[in-house]
Structures are given as C-alpha cells and as structure tokens.
Scaffold this motif. Sequence first.
Motif, PDB file in Angstrom:
ATOM      1  N   THR A 205      -7.439   3.342   8.067  1.00 38.35           N
ATOM      2  CA  THR A 205      -6.398   4.357   8.313  1.00 38.35           C
ATOM      3  C   THR A 205      -5.811   4.953   7.041  1.00 38.35           C
ATOM      4  O   THR A 205      -5.073   5.932   7.118  1.00 38.35           O
ATOM      5  N   ALA A 207      -3.486   3.640   5.403  1.00 36.27           N
ATOM      6  CA  ALA A 207      -2.088   3.188   5.271  1.00 36.27           C
ATOM      7  C   ALA A 207      -1.983   2.074   4.232  1.00 36.27           C
ATOM      8  O   ALA A 207      -2.953   1.353   3.988  1.00 36.27           O
ATOM      9  N   SER A 208      -0.798   1.956   3.611  1.00 30.41           N
ATOM     10  CA  SER A 208      -0.588   0.874   2.644  1.00 30.41           C
ATOM     11  C   SER A 208      -0.197  -0.401   3.394  1.00 30.41           C
ATOM     12  O   SER A 208       0.155  -0.349   4.579  1.00 30.41           O
ATOM     13  N   ARG A 209      -0.227  -1.513   2.680  1.00 33.51           N
ATOM     14  CA  ARG A 209       0.162  -2.792   3.299  1.00 33.51           C
ATOM     15  C   ARG A 209       1.595  -2.712   3.828  1.00 33.51           C
ATOM     16  O   ARG A 209       1.883  -3.138   4.948  1.00 33.51           O
ATOM     17  N   LYS A 210       2.478  -2.131   3.024  1.00 31.17           N
ATOM     18  CA  LYS A 210       3.892  -2.020   3.443  1.00 31.17           C
ATOM     19  C   LYS A 210       4.009  -1.191   4.724  1.00 31.17           C
ATOM     20  O   LYS A 210       4.758  -1.544   5.643  1.00 31.17           O
ATOM     21  N   GLU A 211       3.279  -0.068   4.756  1.00 31.89           N
ATOM     22  CA  GLU A 211       3.335   0.798   5.957  1.00 31.89           C
ATOM     23  C   GLU A 211       2.838   0.054   7.200  1.00 31.89           C
ATOM     24  O   GLU A 211       3.414   0.169   8.280  1.00 31.89           O
ATOM     25  N   ILE A 212       1.776  -0.706   7.015  1.00 31.15           N
ATOM     26  CA  ILE A 212       1.224  -1.455   8.159  1.00 31.15           C
ATOM     27  C   ILE A 212       2.255  -2.483   8.642  1.00 31.15           C
ATOM     28  O   ILE A 212       2.507  -2.608   9.844  1.00 31.15           O
ATOM     29  N   GLU A 213       2.871  -3.172   7.685  1.00 28.02           N
ATOM     30  CA  GLU A 213       3.877  -4.184   8.083  1.00 28.02           C
ATOM     31  C   GLU A 213       5.046  -3.531   8.812  1.00 28.02           C
ATOM     32  O   GLU A 213       5.547  -4.039   9.804  1.00 28.02           O
ATOM     33  N   ARG A 214       5.455  -2.366   8.299  1.00 28.53           N
ATOM     34  CA  ARG A 214       6.572  -1.653   8.948  1.00 28.53           C
ATOM     35  C   ARG A 214       6.195  -1.247  10.373  1.00 28.53           C
ATOM     36  O   ARG A 214       6.992  -1.365  11.295  1.00 28.53           O
ATOM     37  N   LYS A 215       4.955  -0.791  10.526  1.00 29.16           N
ATOM     38  CA  LYS A 215       4.518  -0.357  11.872  1.00 29.16           C
ATOM     39  C   LYS A 215       4.437  -1.546  12.841  1.00 29.16           C
ATOM     40  O   LYS A 215       4.751  -1.411  14.026  1.00 29.16           O
ATOM     41  N   THR A 218       7.834  -2.181  13.995  1.00 26.67           N
ATOM     42  CA  THR A 218       8.260  -1.178  14.984  1.00 26.67           C
ATOM     43  C   THR A 218       7.678  -1.505  16.355  1.00 26.67           C
ATOM     44  O   THR A 218       8.365  -1.408  17.378  1.00 26.67           O
TER      45      THR A 218
END
Length: 458
Positions: A205, A207-215, A218
């Motif tokens: 995707t 996405a960064s690791r941080k973005e994945i964790e945030r998602k 959510t």
Amino acid sequence: MLKNSITTSIFDLFKVGPGPSSSHTIGPMKAAYDFLREINKLPETIISDALSIHIHLYGSLSATGKGHGTDRAIVAGLSGWQPDACDPVKFTAILKDSSEKYPVNVLGNQVFINAENFFFEKGRYDSPHANTMVLRLLNGSEIILEHEYYSIGGGFIYRKGEKPDADETRQPRYSYASMKELKAHLEKEKISLTDFMIANEMALTGASRKEIERKIDTILDFMHKAVKRGLKDKHVLPGTIKLRRKAPLLYQKAKNLALTSDSFLIFLNAYCLAASEENAAGNIVVTAPTSGASGVIPGVTYLIKNHFHYSPQLMREGMLAAAAIGFLVKHNASISGAEMGCMGEIGSASAMAAAMLTYCATKNINAMEASAEIAIEHHLGMTCDPIGGYVQIPCIERNAMGAVKAYNAFLLATAGDSSLQKISLDSVIKVMKATGKDMSKKYKETSEAGLALSATEC
Ligand code: SF4
C-alpha cells in the motif's frame, strides 16, 4: 513474486461499513458505486429522455438480498455513497417509502430509480459466483452499458472478465500463499509475524509503519464503538422476526455476577452480541472478516483490552495475527457464506480470534497455527440458513459461540506441544474448501433449508 501470492491489504479485510452483510450490503454498494463511475465515463451523446437503470440480482443475492438490504445498498452506491462514509440512519431509510424515487447522476443529468428497477432473478442464471449482480444502463430497450459483478464475501467484489485479487501492481515484500510458506519466511529472515505483516502491508500500500499502526487503532476504535452502542441499545431489531436485542441484559447480568466463575464468559457473550446486534440493525461495523461475523473479533478485542488490559501495541500485534489467518482462508478457500456456509464466516472469524489470543499470549507461531486450525476444524460443515434472510438467527448468537470456541481453541492449542499438532492449518483450509463445494446450495445463504424453514415458529 510467487504467481499465486497473497496481495490483500489488512484494510481490505477489516473494512468499516453498514451492516448487516458484507457480501450482500458492502459488496453491492461498492459495485453500484463502480457502475456509477463507469456510467460517467461515457460520452455525452448517450444522454436521452429514455435512459433507465436495471439491476438484476442472482443466486444468494436474489434469495436473501431483501433481508440483507442489497437493494438499499445498490441505491446508496448509485447515489455516490461509499460504505465507510455511509450514514446508517439515512441508509436504513432508503426504499422504506415505495413511492420515493432516487436520482442517479448520469453526466450531470438525473436518472431516477426505485424498487421497480430491481429484478430478483431467483434460480435463473448459472453464474460463476453465488452472489452475482448485473447492472445495466438502457436507452429504451437498448443496452448502453452493462457490467456483471461478483460479491465474493467480506465486501470484496470483482467484475466479469477480471480475476479476484488480480491487482498486479501490488507487490508484497514477502510472497506467500500458505502457512507453510509464511513460516518459512519467518524462519529464513529471523523476523516476527508482526514485522512480516507490516513489511508486506507497507510494500502493498505504500503506507508507513506509523500509518498502518494508526489505521489498526482506528479499526479497533470502530469495533469497540459498535460494542459500546450495542451494550446500551434495547430496541427490537428491524425485520419481520421482531427480535429483541439481548446484549444489554447479558451485560447487566455479567456485572451482577462479576465475582463468579461464569462472569468472564457472560461478558464475552455480551460484547459479541452487542457488535452483532449493531450489525443486524444496519449500523456501522467492521468486517472481520465479514459483516455477518463482525461480532467475534470486536468482542474478543474488547475483552482483552478491558479485562486483560493488553497494551495498544499488543492489540495491534493480535490484529495482525488475525489478519494473517483471514488472508490464508480467503486466499485458499473463501470467507463467503454463499460459498462455504457459515464455516466461511464464523469459522474464519473464530480462527482469526483464536490466532489473536494465542499470538498475544505466547508469540509462538506453531501455537498460533494450531489454535486457528482447531477453531476451523470445529466449524467444518456449519450451514448458513438465516431465518427470513435476516442476519439475526442464528447469526447473532453464533458470533458469541465463535468467540467462545476461539477461546477454547487457544486453551487447547497451548496445553501441550503445538508443534505435534497432527492437522496443519493449510490442510484444514483445504478441507474447508472441499466441504463448502460439496455442501448443498440450500445451506449457503439462500434461506431455503435448515433453521430458515422454522421461520413460522419465531
Ligand atoms: S448463518 Fe453465518 S454465514 Fe449465514 S448469514 Fe448468518 S453469520 Fe453469515
């Protein structure tokens, strides 16, 4: 990349959208939205006063589409709505008034649809998938545009002529199609399952690791909001069964019995029922891996968060373990009730939850595999026969049962040496696929047999 590698994103598996059925609600909404976009790519020369849109539903969509809100979902998709931004109150009001017409934007002009534009083609078409829909734009009787869509469970769709999961632009970091191959990567690269799943998601995707964790946070938040809403709402569920919600009662009982040995199970039951009842009401839930099974993982994660006090990071790792199992079942069998019966929905969810519980507790990949295998093994052959085509009986309680089985699968898998488990996860998924193939169509989300025939007793 392996020719047959898994390329599904975590956030295609865990999707936010309205209940009650990912294959009959979210999938059709996405298909209708896709058709709307295709219509609006046509040249303006097609505009005429005689334009109309016809929607033909086949197989399980024609059999249980009404109870599952398929017609509402298609109107919503043609109106430009997408599942994750859907207002559940407005959504459930669609088609309630049979005289109301809904405008569809065709190159800046409005073409109106209502219930008369739907054709429920019961048993009339031998299509490649049990959930098939054909959408047509017509000028008088001339077909201007036609697309045939297949809704393959969990809200995944594909068009005729395409292959499911055929996005070749998506390349995983680690190619795999089985548990054996997944474990070989972990062994060779000396990485954890968490790092494996994150690396693949990043590659697929961008996405960064941080973005994945945030998602993931959510997604968990949406799941737990559904549980919390369901623990309070005492209304009767929509539909002709007039089923009263049970989660608030069970929750109260669990609190009264908080110091007894039964309370842990009653809390788990209450949490699963709460999210499932929200799904049955057509409210916003998360497919896990489907909407029909959207009570198991929310119930289990609510329990481990609030009773076991697991950290946010451990919860994320558990969700990744669950996703790994969901991918393997979807890729090698199916998560669709219309293809596999209920073992494809609740069986998969139970296996995902068992893997989550085991991975969070032990971080041992063999134990995690064993628990997922046990959970599937004890759902083999489970039929899908919802009464009246509503995702209520047996679906709501079945979510609670799936979660309890997941917990027991975790206990059984961690009781001995899990590397000695006789049946592998890959084998049981193969058995699941073969069993689903052998199962009579009557038991695959058509409401033509089994419990569905006891509707008069409700
Ligand atoms: S019986 Fe199982 S598979 Fe069928 S609609 Fe209910 S939850 Fe889904």
